[in-house]
Design an enzyme around this catalytic site. Structure first.
Site, mmCIF file in Angstrom:
data_model
loop_
_atom_site.group_PDB
_atom_site.id
_atom_site.type_symbol
_atom_site.label_atom_id
_atom_site.label_comp_id
_atom_site.label_asym_id
_atom_site.label_seq_id
_atom_site.Cartn_x
_atom_site.Cartn_y
_atom_site.Cartn_z
ATOM 1 N N CYS A 41 -67.367 34.806 1.350
ATOM 2 C CA CYS A 41 -67.596 34.149 1.799
ATOM 3 C C CYS A 41 -66.694 33.186 1.994
ATOM 4 C CB CYS A 41 -69.145 33.214 1.625
ATOM 5 S SG CYS A 41 -70.198 34.687 2.235
ATOM 6 N N GLU A 58 -40.698 44.187 -21.300
ATOM 7 C CA GLU A 58 -42.080 44.219 -21.071
ATOM 8 C C GLU A 58 -42.211 44.389 -20.043
ATOM 9 O OE1 GLU A 58 -43.096 41.000 -24.393
ATOM 10 O OE2 GLU A 58 -43.599 39.919 -22.253
ATOM 11 N N TYR A 80 -51.564 33.716 -4.269
ATOM 12 C CA TYR A 80 -50.600 33.123 -3.872
ATOM 13 C C TYR A 80 -49.525 33.111 -2.300
ATOM 14 C CZ TYR A 80 -50.502 35.308 -8.599
ATOM 15 O OH TYR A 80 -51.608 35.175 -10.158
HETATM 16 N N1 LLP Z 1 -44.462 39.749 -20.407
HETATM 17 C C1 LLP Z 1 -45.063 38.110 -20.418
HETATM 18 C C2 LLP Z 1 -45.371 37.238 -21.923
HETATM 19 C C3 LLP Z 1 -46.117 38.267 -19.154
HETATM 20 O O1 LLP Z 1 -46.515 36.952 -18.981
HETATM 21 C C4 LLP Z 1 -46.240 38.958 -18.183
HETATM 22 C C5 LLP Z 1 -46.901 38.653 -16.877
HETATM 23 C C6 LLP Z 1 -45.705 40.310 -18.510
HETATM 24 C C7 LLP Z 1 -44.570 40.263 -19.404
HETATM 25 C C8 LLP Z 1 -45.256 41.458 -17.303
HETATM 26 O O2 LLP Z 1 -44.432 41.218 -16.155
HETATM 27 P P1 LLP Z 1 -44.457 41.162 -14.583
HETATM 28 O O3 LLP Z 1 -43.218 42.320 -15.282
HETATM 29 O O4 LLP Z 1 -45.360 41.859 -14.151
HETATM 30 O O5 LLP Z 1 -43.569 40.920 -13.566
HETATM 31 N N2 LLP Z 1 -50.963 37.691 -10.985
HETATM 32 C C9 LLP Z 1 -49.208 37.480 -10.899
HETATM 33 C C10 LLP Z 1 -48.601 38.132 -12.019
HETATM 34 C C11 LLP Z 1 -48.336 37.160 -13.586
HETATM 35 C C12 LLP Z 1 -47.942 38.075 -14.444
HETATM 36 C C13 LLP Z 1 -48.212 37.140 -15.515
HETATM 37 N N3 LLP Z 1 -46.949 36.777 -16.779
HETATM 38 C C14 LLP Z 1 -49.252 38.601 -9.680
HETATM 39 O O6 LLP Z 1 -49.758 39.060 -9.006
HETATM 40 O O7 LLP Z 1 -48.123 37.854 -9.254
#
Ligand code: LLP
Length: 415
Positions: free
Chosen positions: A344, A274, A317
């Site tokens: 701001c 996913e 981050y």
């Molecule tokens: N599956 C689950 C259960 C998740 O919590 C997430 C992401 C994904 C899949 C997808 O993860 P990816 O393949 O995109 O790494 N806002 C943060 C990233 C938060 C990710 C949250 N969960 C950023 O901007 O780096």
């Protein structure tokens, strides 16, 4: 890889000059390359093809724009959602339930009902309360809910501390001893069938070894579940595959796939991955206009019309995003500056002490690798409308979300 390239000093998205788009849309604006999205999706599918017929379930939270989701739907993608709102988006574009995984930390009865009515493939669950709630809601609807337990395999994925999710102390998933107790308890639940196991150890992960360690623990647990009579058919290894922000730090999908394949095959399960960022991260840029260049003492600030309200990642981050001019002017002097927004807040920045060409007000900058967790994490803070989103396909482009207006900002206020 992506399809944002300079030709004769002008930045292009596929075959469209970025300047041409912003002349029409204004800034700030998110621009996505459909071809980059599809390339990454296909790469993942072929990387994991040896697992049989893997379900590549795009994680909507990275970018939930409907046109983008439709593009992936047509390519044959499945999806992972974490809220009723995300599920609603997919229902709107006609994605069948069997291509949807409903995950997330905790769901309400209404969200569970919506999921069951739409026939989602399974719910990924991570609290006992939720399991009991799903059982009750399913009983009321005279259905049996398919669920997968999300395990917390307690590994250290070496990423930003906010982006780890399968480590001791994280709120996510069940620790293995708790999962074992629960798995036994679940045998008595009449409206739940435990059909899968799930892990997701974090995001922007570059190393393979944490996946392998985690998956070993999950596979061992899977054998226990089967010994107790649970018909485990699905193995969901989550997302988290890293992309490039700086240079070439991202690993090809096949590196992860190869390392994990023996363990995956051993289970005889159908595989689910996913990913969010891996598919859309490098497929998007944010274009912003320089409003002012200010010198305070010895320090330069390049102040843009986009800010933490448009792209939150640097503020939240300290994330690094490459920044470059939309039009290159060879021979220009180089400046070391903080690239900031108009909000701001001192945390409102895109880059600190960044070397970039000495741009002038009215010029445009592109913030790269902004396709994932860009628009979806944007806000209207300081009452700034959200930007438009553009999807490019070859030599054509389409406005796939209009920019918000002042009227949109107050539409739901009652006064
Ligand atoms: N599956 C689950 C259960 C998740 O919590 C997430 C992401 C994904 C899949 C997808 O993860 P990816 O393949 O995109 O790494 N806002 C943060 C990233 C938060 C990710 C949250 N969960 C950023 O901007 O780096």
């Amino acid at each position: 890889m992506d399809f944002f390239k300079y030709r004769k000093n002008r930045l292009y998205c596929e075959n469209v000059p970025v300047e041409r788009i912003i002349k029409r849309t204004g800034t700030p604006v998110y621009i996505y390359s459909g071809r980059t999205v599809l390339t990454h999706w296909r790469r993942l599918r072929s990387a994991f093809a040896a697992a049989g017929n893997p379900l590549i379930s795009y994680s909507l939270k990275a970018n939930s724009n409907l046109a983008l989701c439709k593009l992936l739907k047509r390519a044959g993608s499945a999806f992972e959602v974490v809220s009723g709102g995300e599920l609603f988006r997919l229902i709107k574009i006609g994605v069948p339930g069997r291509r949807i995984i409903f995950g997330g930390v905790a769901k309400t009865a209404d969200e569970i009902k919506l999921g069951l009515r739409h026939g989602v493939l399974m719910f990924n669950v991570e609290t006992r309360d939720e399991i009991m709630l799903i059982n009750r809601v399913a009983a009321r609807l005279k259905k049996t809910a398919s669920v997968a337990l999300r395990l917390n395999p307690e590994v250290e994925p070496a990423t930003h501390r906010y982006l780890t999710t399968g480590q001791k102390g994280n709120k996510f998933g069940f620790y293995l001893p708790d999962a074992e107790r629960l798995m036994k308890e679940m045998l008595a639940l009449k409206h739940i069938s435990l059909v899968g196991l799930h892990m997701h150890i974090g995001s922007q992960i570059i190393r393979v070894s944490p996946y392998r360690t985690a998956l070993k623990r999950v596979v061992k647990f899977l054998e226990k579940c089967r010994a107790f009579g649970h018909p485990i058919r699905w193995l969901d290894i989550g997302g988290g595959f890293g992309i490039y922000y700086h240079g070439h730090e991202a690993r090809p999908a096949r590196v992860f796939a190869r390392a994990l394949m023996p363990l995956i095959k051993k289970t005889g399960c159908r595989l689910i991955v996913e990913p969010g960022r891996f598919i859309v991260g490098n497929a998007g840029i944010l274009v912003t206009r320089v409003l002012s260049v200010k010198k305070s003492g010895a320090k330069y600030f390049v102040i843009c019309d986009a800010g933490m309200n448009t792209l939150l990642r640097p503020a939240l981050y300290g994330a690094y995003h490459k920044i470059g001019p939309v039009t290159r002017r060879p021979g220009r002097t180089v400046l070391t500056a903080d690239v900031v927004g108009p909000i701001c807040e001192s945390g409102d920045f895109f880059a600190k002490k960044r070397r970039l060409p000495a741009v002038k007000p009215g010029e445009y900058l592109a913030v790269f690798s902004a396709g994932a967790y860009g628009f979806t994490m944007s806000s209207t803070y300081n009452s700034r409308p959200r930007p438009a989103e553009i999807l490019v396909n070859g030599s054509k482009y389409q406005i796939v979300r209009k920019s918000e207006t002042y009227q949109d900002l107050i539409r739901l206020d009652r006064y």
